[in-house]
Write a protein that holds these residues in place. Structure first.
Motif, PDB file in Angstrom:
ATOM      1  N   LYS A 250     -19.624   3.513  -7.534  1.00 23.06           N
ATOM      2  CA  LYS A 250     -18.941   3.613  -8.820  1.00 23.06           C
ATOM      3  C   LYS A 250     -19.667   4.589  -9.741  1.00 23.06           C
ATOM      4  N   ALA A 251     -21.004   4.499  -9.760  1.00 21.26           N
ATOM      5  CA  ALA A 251     -21.791   5.384 -10.610  1.00 21.26           C
ATOM      6  C   ALA A 251     -21.767   6.823 -10.101  1.00 21.26           C
ATOM      7  N   ALA A 252     -21.339   7.023  -8.848  1.00 25.55           N
ATOM      8  CA  ALA A 252     -21.200   8.366  -8.287  1.00 25.55           C
ATOM      9  C   ALA A 252     -19.790   8.916  -8.475  1.00 25.55           C
ATOM     10  N   GLY A 253     -18.963   8.212  -9.229  1.00 19.43           N
ATOM     11  CA  GLY A 253     -17.628   8.712  -9.535  1.00 19.43           C
ATOM     12  C   GLY A 253     -16.558   8.320  -8.542  1.00 19.43           C
ATOM     13  N   TRP A 254     -16.735   7.163  -7.897  1.00 19.99           N
ATOM     14  CA  TRP A 254     -15.732   6.649  -6.974  1.00 19.99           C
ATOM     15  C   TRP A 254     -15.203   5.325  -7.511  1.00 19.99           C
ATOM     16  N   ALA A 255     -13.875   5.186  -7.533  1.00 22.92           N
ATOM     17  CA  ALA A 255     -13.249   3.942  -7.972  1.00 22.92           C
ATOM     18  C   ALA A 255     -13.223   2.952  -6.818  1.00 22.92           C
ATOM     19  N   GLU A 256     -13.348   1.690  -7.143  1.00 27.22           N
ATOM     20  CA  GLU A 256     -13.312   0.601  -6.163  1.00 27.22           C
ATOM     21  C   GLU A 256     -11.975  -0.113  -6.279  1.00 27.22           C
ATOM     22  N   VAL A 257     -11.228  -0.134  -5.176  1.00 29.44           N
ATOM     23  CA  VAL A 257      -9.914  -0.784  -5.147  1.00 29.44           C
ATOM     24  C   VAL A 257      -9.969  -1.915  -4.135  1.00 29.44           C
ATOM     25  N   ILE A 258      -9.719  -3.129  -4.587  1.00 30.55           N
ATOM     26  CA  ILE A 258      -9.780  -4.306  -3.720  1.00 30.55           C
ATOM     27  C   ILE A 258      -8.364  -4.784  -3.416  1.00 30.55           C
ATOM     28  N   THR A 259      -8.017  -4.824  -2.146  1.00 30.90           N
ATOM     29  CA  THR A 259      -6.766  -5.440  -1.707  1.00 30.90           C
ATOM     30  C   THR A 259      -7.124  -6.824  -1.194  1.00 30.90           C
ATOM     31  N   ALA A 260      -6.896  -7.829  -2.040  1.00 30.46           N
ATOM     32  CA  ALA A 260      -7.394  -9.179  -1.784  1.00 30.46           C
ATOM     33  C   ALA A 260      -6.518  -9.981  -0.839  1.00 30.46           C
ATOM     34  N   ALA A 261      -5.287  -9.545  -0.621  1.00 29.82           N
ATOM     35  CA  ALA A 261      -4.380 -10.235   0.299  1.00 29.82           C
ATOM     36  C   ALA A 261      -3.667  -9.200   1.143  1.00 29.82           C
ATOM     37  N   ALA A 262      -3.402  -9.536   2.394  1.00 29.79           N
ATOM     38  CA  ALA A 262      -2.722  -8.612   3.286  1.00 29.79           C
ATOM     39  C   ALA A 262      -1.336  -8.283   2.754  1.00 29.79           C
TER      40      ALA A 262
END
Length: 384
Positions: free
Chosen positions: A91-103
């Motif tokens: 995240k600090a390197a400029g990448w967003a974190e996207v979580i797909t919590a359910a299939a």
């Protein structure tokens, strides 16, 4: 008493307020790293006052930035949908974190239609463009025996362009599902800063307002590695014992074997695949700040990469034609067998900048140097 380099630990925590110590703790903020090192960049001002002597009065120490470098072994948390401990560094390197919590969908469903390189998803899929870009699709029915492919592009019409070339066209007989996953993709806004605590056998270095640049490298038959360089503001050096209760992800990194390496959807034997994040960073001048400038910010990004596949006949893979025509091509790799610890790297639109013939143990190679093109879409790293 001599201090030992092995007795070290790194804690990292996203700051609520940039440059304000977020007080990371061992139980939740430890990041398992290799080769942690710290260096200092003081702004030493040379003076030239005349003193009635050949000697001057000496330099003056101005503001100072700090760099912490480390290597992170590429692995998942072991729990699908749970980010790895190194995710905050991304995240600090400029990448967003996207979580797909359910299939998606909850149960595999039949596609609407397909081709040898694409699949049109059905009612259970999102109609938002690029909703699944960089994510895996688990396919059953057709192809027989099932397969895993990744989404290189996704339209509002639910057409998923895939990283693979299938021998038989996908169709309404193809069932698909996006599994639970954690995706990292380039971002241009809301890039957080970190507080870093680096413990080194009785010493504690504190760094605030840190942001990062990095390089990712996969090696065949070996583990993936991300090398981070984090630049921040010096917040103190004190005597402190290593904290008790350090908690790390229990998983071990998978080895890049038994997976896939594709160049323009052609299976390609290679020894390595790497990407340089290419972040340009600066510290804005600010005389109101403690060091005379503010924490570093990422001002631009030029993501590039390289891979070294064994050479093939032109009929099999004609990268030279793509270079000459400026044609962008998909480069992709995935590997790992354990749920929550499988890794996919997708470069949807690699623009070749050079091709260099070479030799590897008597075999012809063709090193591909490329630019990872696309706004906030140069590359995607997925853990599933």
């Amino acid at each position: 008493m001599a201090l030992r380099t092995r007795n070290a630990a790194l804690l990292a925590k996203i700051e609520t307020t940039e440059g304000v110590d977020a007080s990371p703790v061992a139980g939740t903020d430890a990041v398992l790293v290799e080769n942690p090192q710290i260096s200092f960049n003081p702004n030493t001002v040379q003076t030239n006052e005349v003193t009635g002597s050949l000697d001057g009065r000496g330099p003056i120490t101005g503001g100072m930035t700090v760099q912490i470098t480390c290597d992170v072994l590429l692995k998942g948390s072991g729990v699908p949908g749970t980010p790895p401990e190194w995710g905050k560094l991304m995240k600090a390197a400029g990448w967003a974190e996207v979580i797909t919590a359910a299939a998606v969908p909850a149960a595999a469903e039949a596609a609407a239609s397909g081709t040898t390189t694409s699949l049109t998803l059905a009612a259970g899929a999102s109609g938002t463009a690029q909703a699944y870009r960089g994510m895996p699709l688990l396919l059953t029915g057709n192809p027989a025996g099932g397969a895993t492919s990744f989404v290189a592009d996704y339209t509002a019409g639910k057409v998923a362009t895939l990283t693979d070339l299938f021998g038989t066209a996908l169709s309404a007989a193809t069932n698909y599902q996006v599994p639970v996953n954690v995706l990292y993709k380039p971002a241009s806004t809301n890039i957080p800063s970190l507080t870093l605590y680096l413990y080194m056998d009785g010493l504690l270095y504190k760094v605030v307002g840190a942001r990062a640049n990095a390089t990712l490298k996969l090696q065949s038959g070996n583990i993936g590695l991300i090398s981070f360089t984090m630049t921040g503001m010096f917040a103190g050096k004190v005597d402190a014992s290593l904290p008790a209760g350090l908690v790390y992800d229990a998983t071990r990194p998978p080895v890049w074997k038994g997976g896939k390496a594709l160049v323009n959807r052609v299976v390609s034997a290679m020894s390595s695949l790497s990407i340089e994040f290419g972040n340009q960073m600066t510290n804005p001048d600010n005389p109101n700040a403690a060091e005379g400038f503010d924490p570093s910010i990422i001002t631009s990004r030029n993501m590039t990469g390289s891979c070294d596949p064994l050479e093939t006949l032109v009929a099999t893979r004609d990268s030279m034609a793509a270079l000459r025509a400026g044609t962008q091509q998909v480069i992709h790799a995935f590997y790992g067998i354990s749920v929550g610890n499988r890794i996919g790297l997708t470069i949807p639109a690699a623009f070749y900048t050079n091709l260099q013939p070479g030799d590897q143990n008597g075999l012809l190679t063709n090193t591909h140097q490329f630019s990872c093109t696309g706004q906030d879409a140069g590359a995607f790293i997925c853990l599933y």
